[in-house]
Design a protein around this motif. Structure first.
Motif, PDB file in Angstrom:
ATOM      1  N   SER A 390       0.843  -1.198   0.000  1.00 15.48           N
ATOM      2  CA  SER A 390       0.000   0.000   0.000  1.00 15.48           C
ATOM      3  C   SER A 390       0.874   1.242   0.000  1.00 15.48           C
ATOM      4  CB  SER A 390      -0.879   0.039   1.250  1.00 15.48           C
ATOM      5  OG  SER A 390      -1.643  -1.134   1.356  1.00 15.48           O
ATOM      6  N   ILE A 392       0.731   5.477   0.837  1.00 13.28           N
ATOM      7  CA  ILE A 392      -0.034   6.558   1.459  1.00 13.28           C
ATOM      8  C   ILE A 392       0.801   7.837   1.440  1.00 13.28           C
ATOM      9  CG2 ILE A 392      -1.362   7.284   3.484  1.00 13.28           C
ATOM     10  CD1 ILE A 392      -1.378   4.424   4.455  1.00 13.28           C
TER      11      ILE A 392
ATOM     12  N   GLU B 328       8.653   4.188   6.068  1.00 20.57           N
ATOM     13  CA  GLU B 328       8.458   5.629   5.874  1.00 20.57           C
ATOM     14  C   GLU B 328       9.614   6.178   5.053  1.00 20.57           C
ATOM     15  OE1 GLU B 328       6.027   6.898   9.972  1.00 20.57           O
ATOM     16  OE2 GLU B 328       7.900   7.907   9.451  1.00 20.57           O
ATOM     17  N   ILE B 338       9.614   5.158  -5.473  1.00 21.22           N
ATOM     18  CA  ILE B 338       8.596   4.097  -5.405  1.00 21.22           C
ATOM     19  C   ILE B 338       8.957   2.884  -6.261  1.00 21.22           C
ATOM     20  CG2 ILE B 338       6.219   3.486  -6.054  1.00 21.22           C
ATOM     21  CD1 ILE B 338       5.363   6.261  -5.167  1.00 21.22           C
ATOM     22  N   ILE B 341      11.141   0.241  -4.583  1.00 17.77           N
ATOM     23  CA  ILE B 341      10.716  -0.472  -3.375  1.00 17.77           C
ATOM     24  C   ILE B 341      10.145  -1.820  -3.792  1.00 17.77           C
ATOM     25  CG2 ILE B 341       9.154  -0.464  -1.407  1.00 17.77           C
ATOM     26  CD1 ILE B 341       9.173   2.672  -1.791  1.00 17.77           C
ATOM     27  N   ALA B 344       7.666  -4.372   1.035  1.00 15.90           N
ATOM     28  CA  ALA B 344       7.200  -3.612   2.203  1.00 15.90           C
ATOM     29  C   ALA B 344       5.697  -3.805   2.303  1.00 15.90           C
ATOM     30  CB  ALA B 344       7.522  -2.128   2.049  1.00 15.90           C
ATOM     31  N   GLY B 345       5.160  -3.798   3.533  1.00 11.76           N
ATOM     32  CA  GLY B 345       3.716  -3.915   3.707  1.00 11.76           C
ATOM     33  C   GLY B 345       3.009  -2.655   3.240  1.00 11.76           C
ATOM     34  N   ALA B 346       3.390  -1.518   3.830  1.00 13.77           N
ATOM     35  CA  ALA B 346       2.813  -0.232   3.431  1.00 13.77           C
ATOM     36  C   ALA B 346       3.912   0.805   3.448  1.00 13.77           C
ATOM     37  CB  ALA B 346       1.684   0.170   4.370  1.00 13.77           C
ATOM     38  N   VAL B 347       3.846   1.733   2.496  1.00  9.10           N
ATOM     39  CA  VAL B 347       4.847   2.778   2.372  1.00  9.10           C
ATOM     40  C   VAL B 347       4.205   4.123   2.681  1.00  9.10           C
ATOM     41  CG1 VAL B 347       6.549   3.850   0.861  1.00  9.10           C
ATOM     42  CG2 VAL B 347       5.998   1.430   0.577  1.00  9.10           C
ATOM     43  N   PHE B 348       4.846   4.894   3.547  1.00 11.76           N
ATOM     44  CA  PHE B 348       4.354   6.204   3.966  1.00 11.76           C
ATOM     45  C   PHE B 348       5.303   7.243   3.406  1.00 11.76           C
ATOM     46  CE2 PHE B 348       1.243   4.499   6.899  1.00 11.76           C
ATOM     47  CZ  PHE B 348       1.719   3.203   7.039  1.00 11.76           C
ATOM     48  N   LEU B 349       4.778   8.063   2.521  1.00 11.00           N
ATOM     49  CA  LEU B 349       5.630   8.942   1.729  1.00 11.00           C
ATOM     50  C   LEU B 349       5.663  10.363   2.267  1.00 11.00           C
ATOM     51  CD1 LEU B 349       4.140   7.542  -1.549  1.00 11.00           C
ATOM     52  CD2 LEU B 349       6.558   7.313  -0.985  1.00 11.00           C
ATOM     53  N   GLU B 355       3.150   6.980  10.329  1.00  7.83           N
ATOM     54  CA  GLU B 355       2.526   5.661  10.231  1.00  7.83           C
ATOM     55  C   GLU B 355       1.137   5.578  10.865  1.00  7.83           C
ATOM     56  OE1 GLU B 355       1.400   1.789  11.536  1.00  7.83           O
ATOM     57  OE2 GLU B 355       2.104   3.425  12.837  1.00  7.83           O
TER      58      GLU B 355
END
Lengths: 427, 427
Positions: A390, A392, B328, B338, B341, B344-349, B355
């Motif tokens: 995902s 975000i 992050e 991006i 990558i 990763a479970g989730a990416v916080f940009l 998070e």
């Protein structure tokens, strides 16, 4: 082949009995499996050579299959079979390419961006059984979806025979599929090697492919360290047919699954007593001519049923409860029934789509959920070889707008440092 | 917080040590788990009441939560929180609706039809932890994707407190989500009930939701009888930041994961020694003010690292090896990274996407792969609550065209009854 008339009362009992397909105690097997896995983890290649000597009865010099060995195998395989493999590969690729999913990224209101990346796994291991059950079709069915997903590195493992060789048809299928990393090792030790890595075999991220009970239990054991496809049970076929269906076709299709192994599961549902009788006769007649008569006879005795039902509707309802691996629908206008099929691995429609067409050639995967798991799992596919991530993105302004809500939520959950990570940005 | 300078030689060792996240012996726990599961399978509801008395210390009259209990809970929850739950629900629904997949059916050449049906699971169980770690956000994150997938029947299980009550925030979240079948039972016994069914709790097809080690091992044990989501490990955060990043934000974000539990995993990669030093100071400073200081301090001591790397490129490379649950990226133009990558479970940009925004509010799921499993698994999603079925249709003419190939293939595999099912149709 037992013929059973299903009235509404009896059917739940019969069904419950049939559905008791997966309750077994594997305690002793699991103890052995864990010991093997631990040894492979600790002693790596050495353990592989030792177990291959112990279980396969052969002392191997080099577990990695050489280019020369592949060439030698290709020389012994006839061109007709190579051509058939290529045609099958084309069909399998064509079907599976439709399963490719795309990453997406979307702008929300106020500068917020959300997305979902789709990425292939890096490296996958394919288990291919050896010995009597040597299935080159399995090589294609397990590797092609991985390749279409974009997996760069594929390792194939398969047990050697007593002379230390791999079945040439298996090597030919690997060659056609484009697999060039093959190891002569089978059983739980091969699963351990793929899961933990050894000096020779690099660790993978997912293990797919069928195997015997040792392979299946070892896969279940390493699940979590690596991903696995599924724990496959005996083959299953469920046929729904009406009075206009051809009993010869039905009998042949039931027997095509019966020859797999003595626990194969073969069920016909029909609303015609005449058809039931004719199929029974045909099964007996055709059985006599089969090469694998002995196995087929056993599975018919163990799990061969013809159920007479009031209506085709009822047949579909019960089939949904069974969630069979293979479902053949031989009625007028089989397409009219599709919307009511809830649980099945693959559906074969009409009188000219016998199940073996799907095993080798049509394109959809032959690795299908068994033992009722079609209620919650899918055929092997491209989706099994990708994972999602995902995305975000918030701007300062968009974060500001929701900050109080997030801080409040984190307080409710007693996680105040979560709230603090928002707060510091506005102090 | 240990600061480590990573030169090319050392980094593999440090990494290997860090990545040893999942190797533990669960033999004793598993023995207990299996005994509990067997008792639930055999004695059903009675076993549930007995274990609830034994483990939760409370004698329950009725494990099913009544409508009155839900109403009572809603009266104790403030309206502000109900509103926040509704907003979170809206965002989660919005994101997950984009994951809906469609069935397809296509005409091939010569009358052949192939297709893939997508169908929701019938019934799903959601485990929600109770006690100190009571997370209403989990209720939304686990149920909403199932509902969007079209799952008709959802059962929620959660352990009662000493008074036999369920946390009102949990019940409020269930109410907002639309879950009306809730049971007061937790631990391995709840997993057994969902997997096998009891008089009160009907069997499900898949179990999702986090839990303690007993819940996790029980889920692994019943995997195969039902599907499960994943075996979740401790929380993880990996932050990649350059010299322009704000050390206060970074410290706060690391601490937001540190407060989860003492085994949480917190790593910062940066190419700036100055930033590393400032973050370290900030962590110490902010730590002092935290309510859950004790836990956060332990996790920082256990698994808190600041790695100094030559370049942001190197940071991404190592992060891909770690495959963190949360990543992050706080650099100029995070979007430019991006495409590199992989895991990763989730990416916080960017600097304004801490998070916790993802934990509660943004929309993507907070149930994410941990312990390196982001290499092969995905956030919980709509795709976890559907299964696929292949469709195959051949006409007599199209079957005729491929019949010799299929018969030959089946002969190669030694399965001549397979070939026979084609042959009978042309005799």
């Amino acid at each position: 082949m037992k013929i059973v008339e299903l009235c509404d009362k009896s059917y739940k009992d019969v069904l419950n009995n049939l559905l008791k397909r997966d309750i077994e105690d594997f305690y002793e097997i699991d103890k052995n499996i864990i010991a093997i896995l631990r040894n492979v983890k600790d002693f790596k290649d050495k353990a592989l050579y030792d177990y291959t000597f112990k279980f396969d009865g052969v002392k191997i010099d080099n577990i990695k299959v050489t280019e020369d060995e592949v060439k030698e195998a290709l020389d012994t395989v006839d061109n007709q079979f190579l051509d058939i493999l290529k045609k099958a590969k084309y069909n399998i690729e064509r079907f599976h390419k439709r399963q490719i999913e795309k990453s997406w990224i979307e702008h929300e209101k106020k500068g917020i961006i959300l997305g979902q990346l789709i990425r292939p796994l890096d490296r996958v291991g394919i288990y291919v059984p050896g010995g009597t059950a040597s299935y080159p079709s399995s090589v294609l069915m397990n590797s092609i979806p991985a390749m279409i997903a974009g997996v760069k590195s594929i390792a194939m493992v398969t047990p050697p025979d007593k002379r230390g060789k791999v079945n040439p048809n298996i090597l030919a299928a690997a060659y056609i599929a484009g697999i060039d990393e093959i190891y002569k090792v089978g059983g739980a030790q091969a699963i351990g090697a793929l899961a933990y890595g050894t000096e020779t075999i690099k660790q993978v991220q997912k293990i797919v492919g069928p195997g015997n009970i040792y392979v299946a239990r070892a896969k279940k054991e390493v699940f979590g360290i690596v991903d696995i496809d599924m724990i496959a049970g005996p083959s299953e076929i469920c046929i729904i047919a009406d009075k206009n269906s051809n009993p010869r076709y039905i009998a042949a299709d039931l027997l095509s699954q019966a020859e797999h192994d003595q626990f194969a599961f073969l069920v016909l549902f029909t609303n015609s007593i005449d058809l039931a009788e004719s199929v029974k006769k045909e099964v007996i007649k055709q059985l006599d001519k089969l090469e694998r008569k002995e196995i087929a006879e056993k599975s018919i005795g163990n799990n061969g049923y013809i159920f007479i039902v009031d209506s085709i509707d009822k047949a579909i309802e019960i089939s949904n409860e069974i969630a069979p691996e293979h479902l053949e629908i031989m009625v007028d206008n089989p397409f009219g029934l599709i919307s009511r099929i809830k649980n099945a691995g693959a559906v074969f429609l009409g009188s000219f789509t016998p199940e073996p067409v799907g095993d080798y050639f049509a394109g959809p995967n032959h690795t299908l959920p068994t033992s009722g798991t079609a209620k919650f799992s899918s055929p092997l596919g491209v989706y099994d070889f990708v994972k999602k991530t995902s995305l975000i993105y918030y701007t300062k302004e968009s974060l500001k707008e929701i900050k109080d809500d997030v801080i409040y939520f984190s307080k409710i959950e007693g996680l105040t440092a979560h709230g603090n990570s928002i707060r510091v940005r506005f102090e």
